[in-house]
Design a protein around this motif. Structure first.
Motif, short mmCIF file in Angstrom:
data_model
loop_
_atom_site.label_atom_id
_atom_site.label_comp_id
_atom_site.label_asym_id
_atom_site.label_seq_id
_atom_site.Cartn_x
_atom_site.Cartn_y
_atom_site.Cartn_z
N GLY A 288 49.51 38.53 -36.12
CA GLY A 288 49.49 38.61 -34.27
C GLY A 288 50.61 39.22 -33.85
N LEU A 289 51.72 39.31 -34.50
CA LEU A 289 53.12 39.98 -33.61
C LEU A 289 52.31 41.07 -33.61
CD1 LEU A 289 55.63 37.27 -35.31
CD2 LEU A 289 55.62 37.75 -32.97
N GLN A 293 49.00 42.97 -27.10
CA GLN A 293 49.51 41.91 -26.04
C GLN A 293 50.48 41.38 -26.56
OE1 GLN A 293 46.87 42.10 -28.42
NE2 GLN A 293 46.02 39.49 -28.72
N TYR A 294 50.74 41.66 -27.38
CA TYR A 294 52.38 40.69 -27.75
C TYR A 294 53.41 41.54 -28.24
CZ TYR A 294 48.65 36.88 -28.69
OH TYR A 294 47.74 35.87 -28.32
N GLU A 295 53.62 42.37 -28.06
CA GLU A 295 54.95 43.60 -27.76
C GLU A 295 55.38 43.08 -27.36
OE1 GLU A 295 55.32 48.37 -27.33
OE2 GLU A 295 53.14 48.02 -27.29
N TRP A 297 57.40 39.90 -27.72
CA TRP A 297 57.51 39.04 -27.65
C TRP A 297 58.20 38.80 -28.76
CZ3 TRP A 297 53.26 35.24 -26.07
CH2 TRP A 297 52.93 35.60 -24.80
N PRO A 299 59.03 36.27 -31.37
CA PRO A 299 58.16 35.04 -32.56
C PRO A 299 58.01 33.38 -32.20
CG PRO A 299 60.01 36.81 -34.25
CD PRO A 299 60.01 36.89 -31.83
N THR A 301 57.83 32.30 -29.21
CA THR A 301 57.01 32.22 -28.02
C THR A 301 55.83 32.44 -28.73
OG1 THR A 301 59.04 33.29 -26.15
CG2 THR A 301 56.14 33.06 -25.54
N TYR A 302 55.20 33.46 -28.92
CA TYR A 302 54.40 34.32 -29.80
C TYR A 302 53.35 32.84 -30.18
CZ TYR A 302 51.28 35.65 -33.45
OH TYR A 302 50.30 35.42 -34.05
N THR A 305 52.29 30.08 -27.81
CA THR A 305 51.41 30.15 -26.59
C THR A 305 50.27 29.85 -28.19
OG1 THR A 305 52.83 31.77 -26.26
CG2 THR A 305 50.46 32.22 -25.52
N CYS A 306 50.02 30.96 -29.49
CA CYS A 306 49.22 30.94 -30.30
C CYS A 306 48.35 29.85 -31.40
CB CYS A 306 48.95 32.52 -31.20
SG CYS A 306 49.34 33.58 -30.21
#
Length: 341
Positions: A288-289, A293-295, A297, A299, A301-302, A305-306
């Protein structure tokens, strides 16, 4: 002493350095030496803030003086009265900060500390369910040279992650970063760790009688003791450039970075990742990283959030260690208190 001060700072903004800690077995002299490391005057903090501030390209990496002296004596007439503006800075200073002050003097520290970080990550990986396979590669010999390989390899279904553990923290020079070269010298260390893992992956793939990595979705993971400050274009673009240059110079396959994306985690953030991986497929958590949409970010925070609802405290069993330690401290304190009554 550290636990007592952290707890007090979390509950109220004010404290007093003349507090009697004898119930914890701490005499006034020891208490005063402790506070001398973590408490400062307003003049002292102000001067350090001014000295360390940066207004150029590296302003994001300015070191906050409150992380050095997180307890501040605001009233010159009552210097024993302390204010805590940033409670999380107290916790950081009273755990890793003082530890590095007093524990890095002896010979052999770096090797022992590096082994300790690898052990911590290994304990986290033990929390993964049986759908995962965790292994430590055997040493490889190429000619007269012997290579240890990655620290851990994780397999799940058609996904594989190669993990390299590093105890190195972003040094003060990189945190203050008066000029870009200061930051570059620190980021270069991180780039070298990523390149080391890429060489591990390349050698592993060339070994006879091993599964061909072409059938796996691959990830290269570097785990550091704490999160590096990779939150700005200055740092991320610099790291990307150094890794690309390193791949070109080392003769590794040019498409390796595209086939095997690299990820950098601090140990605490990786604990969150492992917690997420106990519920979700590894390919979803790590992959997902790389989603558009997570470019850019970080890790942490990602993951927050997810995967906001996963339980991180039990990963690695560190909560049991902590509870055991605190229980013994409280038991000793109760015994001292009862004897004094």
């Amino acid at each position: 002493m550290a636990f007592a001060v952290i707890s007090a700072s979390a509950q109220r903004p004010c404290s007093n350095r003349l507090t009697d800690y004898s119930v914890l077995g701490i005499d006034p002299g020891s208490s005063e030496r402790f506070f001398s490391r973590v408490a400062g005057t307003t003049d002292e903090i102000r001067k350090k803030l001014i000295d360390d501030q940066r207004l150029g390209d590296c302003w994001e990496y300015t070191f906050n003086a409150l992380h050095f002296k997180p307890l501040v004596a605001f009233d010159a007439e009552y210097p024993e009265r302390l204010i805590c503006p940033l409670p999380y800075a107290v916790e950081s200073r009273l755990t890793e900060g003082i530890f590095f002050d007093v524990a890095t003097k002896g010979a052999g520290f770096e090797k022992a500390y590096g082994d300790g970080v690898e052990h911590i990550i290994g304990r986290m990986l033990q929390s993964l369910p049986s759908t995962y396979s965790v292994s430590k590669p055997v040493k490889q010999r190429v000619g007269k040279l012997e290579f240890a390989g990655a620290d851990f390899i994780i397999d799940q279904d058609q996904s594989r992650a190669y993990i390299e553990c590093k105890a190195k923290r972003l040094a003060l020079r990189g945190r203050v970063a008066e000029k870009l070269e200061d930051l570059r010298s620190e980021i270069q260390y991180l780039a070298s760790a990523i390149l080391q893992n890429y060489r591990n992956i390349d050698r592993e793939n060339k070994e006879p009688n091993t599964a061909n990595d072409a059938q796996f979705r691959l990830f290269s993971i570097v785990i550091t003791l704490e999160d590096w400050l990779l939150f700005s274009n200055v740092a991320t673009e610099m790291l990307e450039r150094l890794v690309t240059e390193g791949l070109e110079k080392s003769g590794l396959p040019a498409d390796l970075k595209q086939r095997v994306p690299y990820l950098v985690f601090g140990a605490e953030t990786f604990q969150h990742a492992v917690a997420a991986m106990t519920i979700h497929p590894m390919s979803d958590v790590l992959g997902g990283l790389g989603a558009p949409q997570y470019e850019g970010w970080v890790p942490s925070t990602y993951l927050q959030t997810c995967f906001p609802d996963v339980k991180t405290s039990s990963i690695g069993g560190f909560d049991k260690d902590f509870n055991s330690l605190v229980h013994s401290l409280l038991s000793d304190a109760k015994m001292r208190r009862n004897r004094s009554l």
